[in-house]
Design a protein around this motif. Structure first.
Motif, PDB file in Angstrom:
ATOM      1  N   ILE A 148      15.203  15.858  20.925  1.00  0.00           N
ATOM      2  CA  ILE A 148      16.127  14.932  21.592  1.00  0.00           C
ATOM      3  C   ILE A 148      16.633  15.536  22.894  1.00  0.00           C
ATOM      4  O   ILE A 148      16.655  14.865  23.939  1.00  0.00           O
ATOM      5  CB  ILE A 148      17.296  14.580  20.643  1.00  0.00           C
ATOM      6  N   ILE A 149      17.041  16.790  22.868  1.00  0.00           N
ATOM      7  CA  ILE A 149      17.540  17.454  24.082  1.00  0.00           C
ATOM      8  C   ILE A 149      16.423  17.567  25.114  1.00  0.00           C
ATOM      9  O   ILE A 149      16.613  17.246  26.305  1.00  0.00           O
ATOM     10  CB  ILE A 149      18.108  18.844  23.756  1.00  0.00           C
ATOM     11  N   GLU A 150      15.257  17.997  24.682  1.00  0.00           N
ATOM     12  CA  GLU A 150      14.156  18.209  25.631  1.00  0.00           C
ATOM     13  C   GLU A 150      13.695  16.904  26.263  1.00  0.00           C
ATOM     14  O   GLU A 150      13.446  16.851  27.485  1.00  0.00           O
ATOM     15  CB  GLU A 150      12.996  18.917  24.916  1.00  0.00           C
ATOM     16  N   GLN A 151      13.579  15.862  25.473  1.00  0.00           N
ATOM     17  CA  GLN A 151      13.148  14.577  26.037  1.00  0.00           C
ATOM     18  C   GLN A 151      14.222  13.982  26.948  1.00  0.00           C
ATOM     19  O   GLN A 151      13.899  13.360  27.967  1.00  0.00           O
ATOM     20  CB  GLN A 151      12.806  13.601  24.905  1.00  0.00           C
ATOM     21  N   SER A 152      15.476  14.182  26.611  1.00  0.00           N
ATOM     22  CA  SER A 152      16.558  13.718  27.480  1.00  0.00           C
ATOM     23  C   SER A 152      16.520  14.444  28.814  1.00  0.00           C
ATOM     24  O   SER A 152      16.681  13.824  29.883  1.00  0.00           O
ATOM     25  CB  SER A 152      17.911  13.931  26.786  1.00  0.00           C
ATOM     26  N   ARG A 153      16.310  15.736  28.771  1.00  0.00           N
ATOM     27  CA  ARG A 153      16.250  16.535  30.001  1.00  0.00           C
ATOM     28  C   ARG A 153      15.119  16.058  30.922  1.00  0.00           C
ATOM     29  O   ARG A 153      15.269  16.061  32.152  1.00  0.00           O
ATOM     30  CB  ARG A 153      16.060  18.008  29.674  1.00  0.00           C
ATOM     31  N   LYS A 154      14.022  15.645  30.344  1.00  0.00           N
ATOM     32  CA  LYS A 154      12.908  15.162  31.159  1.00  0.00           C
ATOM     33  C   LYS A 154      13.311  13.935  31.973  1.00  0.00           C
ATOM     34  O   LYS A 154      12.807  13.730  33.087  1.00  0.00           O
ATOM     35  CB  LYS A 154      11.706  14.822  30.268  1.00  0.00           C
ATOM     36  N   LEU A 155      14.214  13.128  31.426  1.00  0.00           N
ATOM     37  CA  LEU A 155      14.616  11.896  32.104  1.00  0.00           C
ATOM     38  C   LEU A 155      15.794  12.086  33.047  1.00  0.00           C
ATOM     39  O   LEU A 155      15.879  11.410  34.068  1.00  0.00           O
ATOM     40  CB  LEU A 155      14.969  10.821  31.071  1.00  0.00           C
ATOM     41  N   VAL A 156      16.714  12.985  32.725  1.00  0.00           N
ATOM     42  CA  VAL A 156      17.947  13.097  33.533  1.00  0.00           C
ATOM     43  C   VAL A 156      18.006  14.355  34.384  1.00  0.00           C
ATOM     44  O   VAL A 156      18.907  14.491  35.211  1.00  0.00           O
ATOM     45  CB  VAL A 156      19.208  13.030  32.639  1.00  0.00           C
ATOM     46  N   GLY A 157      17.073  15.282  34.199  1.00  0.00           N
ATOM     47  CA  GLY A 157      17.086  16.503  34.996  1.00  0.00           C
ATOM     48  C   GLY A 157      17.999  17.572  34.410  1.00  0.00           C
ATOM     49  O   GLY A 157      18.686  17.361  33.405  1.00  0.00           O
ATOM     50  N   GLU A 158      18.022  18.716  35.075  1.00  0.00           N
ATOM     51  CA  GLU A 158      18.729  19.882  34.553  1.00  0.00           C
ATOM     52  C   GLU A 158      20.230  19.843  34.830  1.00  0.00           C
ATOM     53  O   GLU A 158      21.001  20.528  34.158  1.00  0.00           O
ATOM     54  CB  GLU A 158      18.134  21.169  35.153  1.00  0.00           C
ATOM     55  N   LYS A 217      23.131  29.002  19.260  1.00  0.00           N
ATOM     56  CA  LYS A 217      22.402  29.899  20.169  1.00  0.00           C
ATOM     57  C   LYS A 217      21.142  29.220  20.698  1.00  0.00           C
ATOM     58  O   LYS A 217      20.792  29.376  21.872  1.00  0.00           O
ATOM     59  CB  LYS A 217      22.052  31.204  19.440  1.00  0.00           C
ATOM     60  N   LYS A 218      20.478  28.464  19.832  1.00  0.00           N
ATOM     61  CA  LYS A 218      19.293  27.731  20.269  1.00  0.00           C
ATOM     62  C   LYS A 218      19.670  26.655  21.270  1.00  0.00           C
ATOM     63  O   LYS A 218      18.943  26.418  22.251  1.00  0.00           O
ATOM     64  CB  LYS A 218      18.589  27.108  19.056  1.00  0.00           C
ATOM     65  N   MET A 219      20.793  25.971  21.060  1.00  0.00           N
ATOM     66  CA  MET A 219      21.236  24.941  21.997  1.00  0.00           C
ATOM     67  C   MET A 219      21.470  25.538  23.389  1.00  0.00           C
ATOM     68  O   MET A 219      21.081  24.948  24.404  1.00  0.00           O
ATOM     69  CB  MET A 219      22.519  24.273  21.485  1.00  0.00           C
ATOM     70  N   GLU A 220      22.110  26.689  23.426  1.00  0.00           N
ATOM     71  CA  GLU A 220      22.301  27.357  24.726  1.00  0.00           C
ATOM     72  C   GLU A 220      20.952  27.687  25.367  1.00  0.00           C
ATOM     73  O   GLU A 220      20.741  27.461  26.572  1.00  0.00           O
ATOM     74  CB  GLU A 220      23.112  28.631  24.548  1.00  0.00           C
ATOM     75  N   GLN A 221      20.031  28.160  24.561  1.00  0.00           N
ATOM     76  CA  GLN A 221      18.715  28.573  25.063  1.00  0.00           C
ATOM     77  C   GLN A 221      17.957  27.409  25.694  1.00  0.00           C
ATOM     78  O   GLN A 221      17.258  27.592  26.707  1.00  0.00           O
ATOM     79  CB  GLN A 221      17.896  29.167  23.906  1.00  0.00           C
ATOM     80  N   ILE A 222      18.097  26.191  25.146  1.00  0.00           N
ATOM     81  CA  ILE A 222      17.334  25.057  25.674  1.00  0.00           C
ATOM     82  C   ILE A 222      18.111  24.259  26.720  1.00  0.00           C
ATOM     83  O   ILE A 222      17.651  23.209  27.159  1.00  0.00           O
ATOM     84  CB  ILE A 222      16.839  24.130  24.541  1.00  0.00           C
ATOM     85  N   GLY A 223      19.295  24.748  27.103  1.00  0.00           N
ATOM     86  CA  GLY A 223      19.967  24.147  28.242  1.00  0.00           C
ATOM     87  C   GLY A 223      21.097  23.192  27.950  1.00  0.00           C
ATOM     88  O   GLY A 223      21.526  22.448  28.842  1.00  0.00           O
TER      89      GLY A 223
END
Length: 371
Positions: A201-211, A239-245
């Motif tokens: 969910i986080i990774e796919q959201s990032r693809k659409l809204v940017g960093e 810790k994983k959440m921080e790692q993926i942005g």
């Protein structure tokens, strides 16, 4: 100046103070989830009340899934224009606003039998006893993409970020939980696998809204029952959440209305507190990660909040019931009136018609009559 009234950052988002209105279901949207004058009025009042960041009530991300009546929607583009009006209203009053996005799942008793409710496995929710449909891989991808598309709509609507609801036995929490997640594929078993749904969910959201668009995640510190998600696992997830942005973490519980009766009890090595029920858990996580940690639950006393702010790395303090009781509470505290919130922590605000204070509403009516 007290630390809690100083500016702070969540990602690239600057807040004027450390106070957050935590997500609160108002039950004031239309049947389809659209805004109403009453709902605009609630957010106007909150923004004028001095809170630095407002988190909306949860919004459903697909039209066929709605765990409560009157909740906000974000499942198609028809919402964007009216939410632009909402975000403009809040920004004009020097506050910031993020939208909470959720798939409720089996933590519901609303309209059962009229819709398919997804779950990771065939395990009924402990509180509602509602049974869901174990999701196929295609259905998992459908919900992942729905979260991502809703996140993009939030950005297009002028929201300052989103909060992904991964707590309180909603669907994401159930995927994380070894009790609810009995899957034997790549989404079940090990904690790494149980995290996969949230990570996607986080990774796919990032693809659409940017960093640069702020994404926050709300998590349950521990599930407070044998066989549930443990605090140790939650620390790994954070810790994983921080790692993926992820830009910030809201650490909550899963014991709505019961926390006050559990104060003093210890779970996973930490104790529920009278002021800030879950802040011991948040304090530990704030040492584990270098992104902001927000504590929520049982915060009514400005002196206690200031003490937590000075003695831990917790960055922000989220309130719901106290702001239902007094929407201008932050302004009152900042003006020098440091008396405790008028909130009686009675939980009578949690009504079938939505969340609102009935105690102080009646008190104000009586005072007005006397005047």
């Amino acid at each position: 100046m007290s630390k809690v009234f100083t500016q702070t950052q969540i990602g690239n988002l600057t807040l004027k103070n450390r106070f957050v209105r935590s997500a609160t279901w108002e039950n004031m949207a239309t049947e389809e989830g659209h805004m109403t004058d009453k709902l605009y009025g609630i957010y106007k009042e909150l923004a004028e009340g001095g809170v630095g960041l407002i988190v909306t009530g949860y919004a459903n991300i697909v039209p066929e899934e709605k765990p409560n009546a009157g909740m906000m929607g974000m499942y198609d583009d028809s919402f964007i224009e009216e939410y632009q009006a909402l975000t403009d209203l809040v920004h004009q009053r020097d506050s910031k606003i993020v939208m909470q996005l959720a798939y409720g799942g089996t933590k519901t008793t609303y309209n059962l039998g009229e819709r398919v409710i997804f779950a990771p496995s065939n395990v009924p929710e402990k509180g509602t006893n509602t049974q869901g449909k174990a999701m196929t891989l295609d259905e998992i991808d459908y919900i992942v993409q729905a979260f991502a598309k809703a996140t993009l709509r939030a950005k297009q609507s002028g929201f300052d970020g989103v909060e992904i609801h991964g707590a309180h036995t909603y669907l994401i929490n159930q995927f994380l939980s070894p009790y609810y997640n009995q899957r034997t594929d790549q989404y079940g078993g090990s904690l790494e696998n149980r995290m996969r749904f949230l990570i996607e969910i986080i990774e796919q959201s990032r693809k659409l809204v940017g960093e640069s668009f702020p994404i926050l995640v709300k998590l349950t510190a521990t599930e407070f029952f044998e066989g549930g998600l443990t605090f140790y696992e939650t620390r790994v997830i954070c810790k994983k959440m921080e790692q993926i942005g992820v830009d910030g973490l809201i650490i909550s519980g899963n014991i709505h209305g019961k926390a006050i009766d559990m104060v003093g009890q210890s779970f996973d090595g930490h104790t529920l507190q009278q002021e800030g029920f879950f802040h011991q858990y948040g304090a530990v996580i704030s040492q584990d990660v270098n992104i902001p940690v927000i504590t929520v639950g049982g915060l009514t006393d400005i002196a206690a909040i200031e003490q937590i702010a000075e003695s831990t790395n917790i960055q922000c303090f989220a309130l719901s019931r106290p702001l239902l009781s007094e929407p201008d509470l932050v302004n009152r505290w900042q003006s020098g009136d440091r008396s405790e919130s008028l909130c009686e922590t009675c939980s009578k605000c949690r009504t079938k018609r939505g969340n609102f204070c009935i105690v102080n509403k009646e008190r104000k009516r009586i005072i007005a009559q006397m005047g």
